[in-house]
Design a protein around this motif. Structure first.
Motif, short mmCIF file in Angstrom:
data_model
loop_
_atom_site.label_atom_id
_atom_site.label_comp_id
_atom_site.label_asym_id
_atom_site.label_seq_id
_atom_site.Cartn_x
_atom_site.Cartn_y
_atom_site.Cartn_z
N SER A 96 0.82 -1.21 0.00
CA SER A 96 0.00 0.00 0.00
C SER A 96 0.86 1.26 0.00
O SER A 96 0.36 2.35 -0.26
N ALA A 97 2.17 1.13 0.29
CA ALA A 97 3.04 2.30 0.29
C ALA A 97 3.71 2.50 -1.06
O ALA A 97 4.28 3.56 -1.33
N ARG A 98 3.64 1.48 -1.92
CA ARG A 98 4.37 1.56 -3.20
C ARG A 98 3.66 2.45 -4.20
O ARG A 98 2.45 2.43 -4.34
N PHE A 99 4.46 3.23 -4.94
CA PHE A 99 3.90 4.11 -5.98
C PHE A 99 3.14 3.29 -7.01
O PHE A 99 2.12 3.73 -7.54
N SER A 100 3.65 2.07 -7.31
CA SER A 100 3.01 1.27 -8.35
C SER A 100 1.58 0.88 -7.95
O SER A 100 0.74 0.65 -8.82
N SER A 101 1.28 0.83 -6.63
CA SER A 101 -0.05 0.42 -6.22
C SER A 101 -1.05 1.57 -6.28
O SER A 101 -2.25 1.36 -6.26
N PHE A 102 -0.56 2.81 -6.35
CA PHE A 102 -1.53 3.92 -6.45
C PHE A 102 -1.16 4.92 -7.55
O PHE A 102 -1.55 6.08 -7.50
N TRP A 103 -0.40 4.46 -8.54
CA TRP A 103 -0.06 5.33 -9.67
C TRP A 103 -1.36 5.74 -10.35
O TRP A 103 -2.13 4.88 -10.79
N PRO A 104 -1.68 7.06 -10.43
CA PRO A 104 -2.99 7.45 -10.96
C PRO A 104 -3.09 7.26 -12.48
O PRO A 104 -2.18 7.66 -13.21
#
Lengths: 179, 177
Positions: free
Chosen positions: A60-68
Motif C-alpha cells: 500500500s506504500a508503493r507508488f506502483s499500487s496507487f499510480w494514478p
C-alpha cells in the motif's frame, strides 16, 4: 464495519512529521533562521526516505499500487457525479494525484531553499521568488488536501484522518470497496 | 443531445478544467495581490477592476464546465456497454424526465437502475449504500414523478419513447400527437 490494516508505521510517521515540518516552516519559524534551514533539511531527508519506500515498502506504500491512471480518475469522478459511495482501500486516484503534487512541490521547495544557502545562488532573485511561489502553491494544495479528506470521509463514512493515525481503515458494511 | 455512438471525451474536459483552474488560481492570486493594502477600494482602478471581472468570468466558466462534466460522466455511467440508438434515445427521454421532475444526481442514478429492473438490494450494493437509503430515494422519485410505483414510472417513459423518432440526426420530439 470491517477493519483493514492499510498504512504501515513509516507512512504514518512520514505523513505527520512532514505535515508538522511544513506547517512549522510556513507559519512559525523565522525565514532566515538556522531552525528554518534544519527543519527544511529534515523534511528533505524524510521525502528521500518516502520515495525510496515507494519502491521497496509494503504494497500500500508503493507508488506502483496507487499510480494514478486516466481511467481511475474518470471512474472516481463518475462515482462523485452519480453519488455512488465507493471507498478505496489505498489512495484514491485523485488523492494519489495530490500526493505526487505535494511530494514534488515540497522537494522543489527544499531544493530552492537549499540553493539560497549556496554561494552560487545566494541573493539570486528568481530562486527566492520560486521558493516563495512554491510555498503558496503548497499551502493551497494542503488546504485542498484537508478539505478533500474531510469531504471524502463524510461521503464514504470511512474516517480517513483516524486511519492515518491508527493505520487501520474502518469501512461501513454498506460501502462498496474498490481494490 | 448526442447519442452514445458519438465519442464523448470526458478526459479532454477534465484536462481543460484542470488547466483553467490553474489559470484562475493564478489570476485570482494576482488580483488579491493588486488589491494590496487598499482593499476593495483598489477596484476603482479600471485596470484592476477589469482584471477582477475577467478572473470571475473564468471562475464561472469553470463552474459551468464542471457541471457539464458531471452530467457527461453520469450519462456515461448509465450508458456503459450500450451502444444502440434505441438505448440512447431512451436514455435521453429518461434524462429529460428526470430533469423536469427535479431529481437529484443520486436519485437519477437510482431511478436509472430501477428502470433497468434491478431490485432494491442490487441497487444498494451497486451504489454502496444501505437498502433503507435506496427505499427512501425510490419513494422520493415516485413522489416527484407523481406515480404510485415502478410499473407506472416505466409506463411514463415507454409512452414517450413510442412517440419519439429513433434517428440520430433529429432532436427528440416530446409532445404527444
Amino acid at each position: 464495519m470491517t477493519d483493514h490494516k492499510i498504512w504501515d508505521p513509516f507512512v504514518r510517521a512520514f505523513h505527520w512529521s512532514v505535515a508538522a515540518g511544513f506547517l512549522a516552516n510556513a507559519l512559525l519559524t523565522e525565514d532566515d533562521s538556522k531552525l528554518h534551514e534544519w527543519v527544511g533539511y529534515a523534511v528533505l531527508i524524510l521525502l528521500g526516505l518516502r520515495i525510496l519506500w515507494g519502491f521497496i515498502g509494503p504494497k500500500s506504500a508503493r507508488f506502483s499500487s496507487f499510480w494514478p491512471t486516466r481511467t481511475g480518475v474518470t471512474e472516481q469522478l463518475s462515482d462523485l457525479a452519480t453519488r455512488r459511495r465507493k471507498a478505496h482501500l489505498g489512495h484514491t486516484p485523485l488523492g494519489a494525484l495530490m500526493i505526487f503534487n505535494l511530494l514534488l512541490s515540497l522537494l522543489a521547495i527544499g531544493l530552492t531553499g537549499w540553493m539560497m544557502t549556496t554561494n552560487t545562488f545566494w541573493g539570486v532573485d528568481w530562486v527566492e521568488e520560486a521558493h516563495e511561489a512554491l510555498v503558496i502553491w503548497a499551502e493551497i494544495s494542503v488546504v485542498l488536501h484537508v478539505a478533500a479528506v474531510i469531504w471524502e470521509s463524510w461521503r464514504t463514512g470511512v474516517n480517513l484522518p483516524q486511519a492515518m493515525v491508527t493505520g487501520t481503515k474502518r469501512v461501513p458494511d454498506d460501502v462498496k470497496l474498490v481494490p | 443531445m448526442s447519442l452514445p455512438s458519438k465519442t464523448d471525451k470526458p478526459q479532454a474536459l477534465i484536462a481543460l478544467i484542470a488547466v483553467q483552474s490553474l489559470c484562475a488560481a493564478f489570476f485570482l492570486w494576482d488580483v488579491v495581490d493588486d488589491l494590496g493594502p487598499n482593499g476593495l477600494r483598489a477596484l476603482a482602478n479600471l485596470h484592476i477592476a477589469i482584471e477582477a471581472l475577467a478572473a470571475l468570468a473564468l471562475v464561472s466558466a469553470i463552474v459551468y464546465e464542471t457541471r457539464a462534466l458531471m452530467a457527461l460522466l453520469r450519462r456515461k455511467a448509465h450508458l456503459e456497454n450500450q451502444v444502440s440508438i434505441a438505448a440512447g434515445a431512451f436514455h435521453d427521454i429518461m434524462l429529460d424526465h428526470f430533469q423536469t421532475w427535479g431529481l437529484t444526481a443520486a436519485e437519477q442514478d437510482v431511478a436509472g437502475f430501477t428502470i433497468k429492473g434491478l431490485s432494491i438490494a442490487e441497487i444498494a450494493d451497486l451504489r454502496g449504500s444501505a437498502e433503507g437509503t435506496v427505499k427512501s430515494q425510490l419513494n422520493a422519485i415516485y413522489r416527484k414523478a407523481g406515480v404510485p410505483g415502478r410499473g407506472a414510472l416505466l409506463g411514463l417513459l415507454v409512452d414517450d419513447l413510442m412517440n419519439a423518432p429513433l434517428t440520430p440526426e433529429k432532436p427528440l420530439q416530446k409532445e404527444a400527437p
